[in-house]
Design an enzyme around this catalytic site. Structure first.
Site, PDB file in Angstrom:
ATOM      1  N   ASP A   1     -43.030 -46.156 -17.994  1.00  0.00           N
ATOM      2  CA  ASP A   1     -42.553 -47.135 -18.964  1.00  0.00           C
ATOM      3  C   ASP A   1     -43.395 -48.400 -18.774  1.00  0.00           C
ATOM      4  O   ASP A   1     -44.399 -48.405 -18.036  1.00  0.00           O
ATOM      5  CB  ASP A   1     -41.039 -47.366 -18.837  1.00  0.00           C
ATOM      6  CG  ASP A   1     -40.633 -48.125 -17.575  1.00  0.00           C
ATOM      7  OD1 ASP A   1     -41.513 -48.420 -16.730  1.00  0.00           O
ATOM      8  OD2 ASP A   1     -39.436 -48.425 -17.423  1.00  0.00           O
TER       9      ASP A   1
ATOM     10  N   CYS B   1     -41.969 -46.008 -13.042  1.00  0.00           N
ATOM     11  CA  CYS B   1     -41.252 -47.095 -13.722  1.00  0.00           C
ATOM     12  C   CYS B   1     -41.160 -48.234 -12.715  1.00  0.00           C
ATOM     13  O   CYS B   1     -41.967 -48.305 -11.780  1.00  0.00           O
ATOM     14  CB  CYS B   1     -39.894 -46.651 -14.268  1.00  0.00           C
ATOM     15  SG  CYS B   1     -38.679 -46.095 -13.054  1.00  0.00           S
TER      16      CYS B   1
ATOM     17  N   THR C   1     -38.818 -48.946 -10.514  1.00  0.00           N
ATOM     18  CA  THR C   1     -38.340 -48.498  -9.210  1.00  0.00           C
ATOM     19  C   THR C   1     -38.563 -47.009  -8.945  1.00  0.00           C
ATOM     20  O   THR C   1     -38.418 -46.559  -7.808  1.00  0.00           O
ATOM     21  CB  THR C   1     -36.817 -48.722  -9.107  1.00  0.00           C
ATOM     22  OG1 THR C   1     -36.190 -47.967 -10.160  1.00  0.00           O
ATOM     23  CG2 THR C   1     -36.468 -50.200  -9.252  1.00  0.00           C
TER      24      THR C   1
ATOM     25  N   HIS D   1     -40.440 -28.474   1.087  1.00  0.00           N
ATOM     26  CA  HIS D   1     -39.081 -27.936   1.223  1.00  0.00           C
ATOM     27  C   HIS D   1     -38.286 -27.948  -0.084  1.00  0.00           C
ATOM     28  O   HIS D   1     -37.395 -27.114  -0.249  1.00  0.00           O
ATOM     29  CB  HIS D   1     -38.302 -28.732   2.277  1.00  0.00           C
ATOM     30  CG  HIS D   1     -38.714 -28.393   3.687  1.00  0.00           C
ATOM     31  ND1 HIS D   1     -37.988 -28.801   4.781  1.00  0.00           N
ATOM     32  CD2 HIS D   1     -39.772 -27.691   4.170  1.00  0.00           C
ATOM     33  CE1 HIS D   1     -38.584 -28.359   5.902  1.00  0.00           C
ATOM     34  NE2 HIS D   1     -39.673 -27.696   5.541  1.00  0.00           N
TER      35      HIS D   1
ATOM     36  N   HIS E   1     -36.156 -22.071   1.998  1.00  0.00           N
ATOM     37  CA  HIS E   1     -36.110 -23.224   1.091  1.00  0.00           C
ATOM     38  C   HIS E   1     -35.941 -22.769  -0.362  1.00  0.00           C
ATOM     39  O   HIS E   1     -35.327 -23.470  -1.163  1.00  0.00           O
ATOM     40  CB  HIS E   1     -37.358 -24.080   1.267  1.00  0.00           C
ATOM     41  CG  HIS E   1     -37.535 -24.546   2.671  1.00  0.00           C
ATOM     42  ND1 HIS E   1     -36.625 -25.373   3.284  1.00  0.00           N
ATOM     43  CD2 HIS E   1     -38.484 -24.255   3.593  1.00  0.00           C
ATOM     44  CE1 HIS E   1     -37.009 -25.587   4.538  1.00  0.00           C
ATOM     45  NE2 HIS E   1     -38.126 -24.912   4.750  1.00  0.00           N
TER      46      HIS E   1
HETATM   47  C1  RB5 Z   1     -37.357 -51.566 -16.774  1.00  0.00           C
HETATM   48  O1  RB5 Z   1     -37.047 -52.929 -16.768  1.00  0.00           O
HETATM   49  C2  RB5 Z   1     -36.771 -50.904 -15.546  1.00  0.00           C
HETATM   50  O2  RB5 Z   1     -35.381 -50.831 -15.657  1.00  0.00           O
HETATM   51  C3  RB5 Z   1     -37.368 -49.539 -15.363  1.00  0.00           C
HETATM   52  O3  RB5 Z   1     -38.747 -49.641 -15.220  1.00  0.00           O
HETATM   53  C4  RB5 Z   1     -36.930 -48.758 -14.133  1.00  0.00           C
HETATM   54  O4  RB5 Z   1     -37.035 -49.505 -12.973  1.00  0.00           O
HETATM   55  C5  RB5 Z   1     -35.619 -48.083 -14.262  1.00  0.00           C
HETATM   56  O5  RB5 Z   1     -35.204 -47.308 -13.372  1.00  0.00           O
END
Ligand code: RB5
Length: 142
Positions: free
Chosen positions: A8, A65, A67, A98, A133
């Site tokens: 994203d 993304c 996180t 695994h 596994h």
């Molecule tokens: C976008 O602002 C953010 O929410 C997205 O990149 C991600 O971290 C969501 O899990």
């Protein structure tokens, strides 16, 4: 290896770094976007990348993304996909050895590009061990 990659708007810079790294190492990379800073919805890109893995037009997928979490949550709802968020090389290796996680999820706001490329390399250097596994991953959906 055939790799589908997507992000994203929170992951475009790291996606670009991974893309360049994979191409430099001779992989066949399918970049499914996004590009630029326009705000988009990460599930759209997670589903697109996972679709390539499910229909076997890609061997593995990488999602970025902010996180890695939203990408992984979405990817793990796609039938046949196991996705792992990783921030250390041991987990990156084990996710493949695994758990047969064919989709790797990274967070641009968490992981610097130097470590991220090492995580990608660690994960790509491994193949699923199968055996006990395989029995365990099969139980996830039985
Ligand atoms: C976008 O602002 C953010 O929410 C997205 O990149 C991600 O971290 C969501 O899990």
């Amino acid at each position: 290896m055939r790799i589908a990659i997507g992000s994203d708007h929170g992951g475009t810079d790291l996606k670009a770094a991974i893309l360049a790294h994979l191409i430099a190492n001779g992989h066949d990379v399918q970049d499914l976007g996004t590009d630029g800073a326009t705000s988009v919805d990460y599930p759209d890109f997670a589903k697109a990348v996972c679709g390539r893995v499910v229909d076997d037009t890609a061997d593995r997928g990488i999602l970025v993304c902010g996180t890695g979490q939203g990408m992984a949550m979405t990817a793990n709802k796609v039938s046949g996909i196991r996705a792992a968020v990783v921030n250390d090389t041991f987990s990156a290796r084990m996710a493949m050895l695994h758990n047969n996680a064919k989709v790797l999820c990274l967070g641009q706001r968490i992981t610097g590009s130097g470590l991220a490329l090492e995580l990608v390399d660690a994960w790509m250097s491994c193949e699923f061990e199968g055996g006990r596994h395989q029995r365990r991953v099969a139980k996830m959906t039985s």
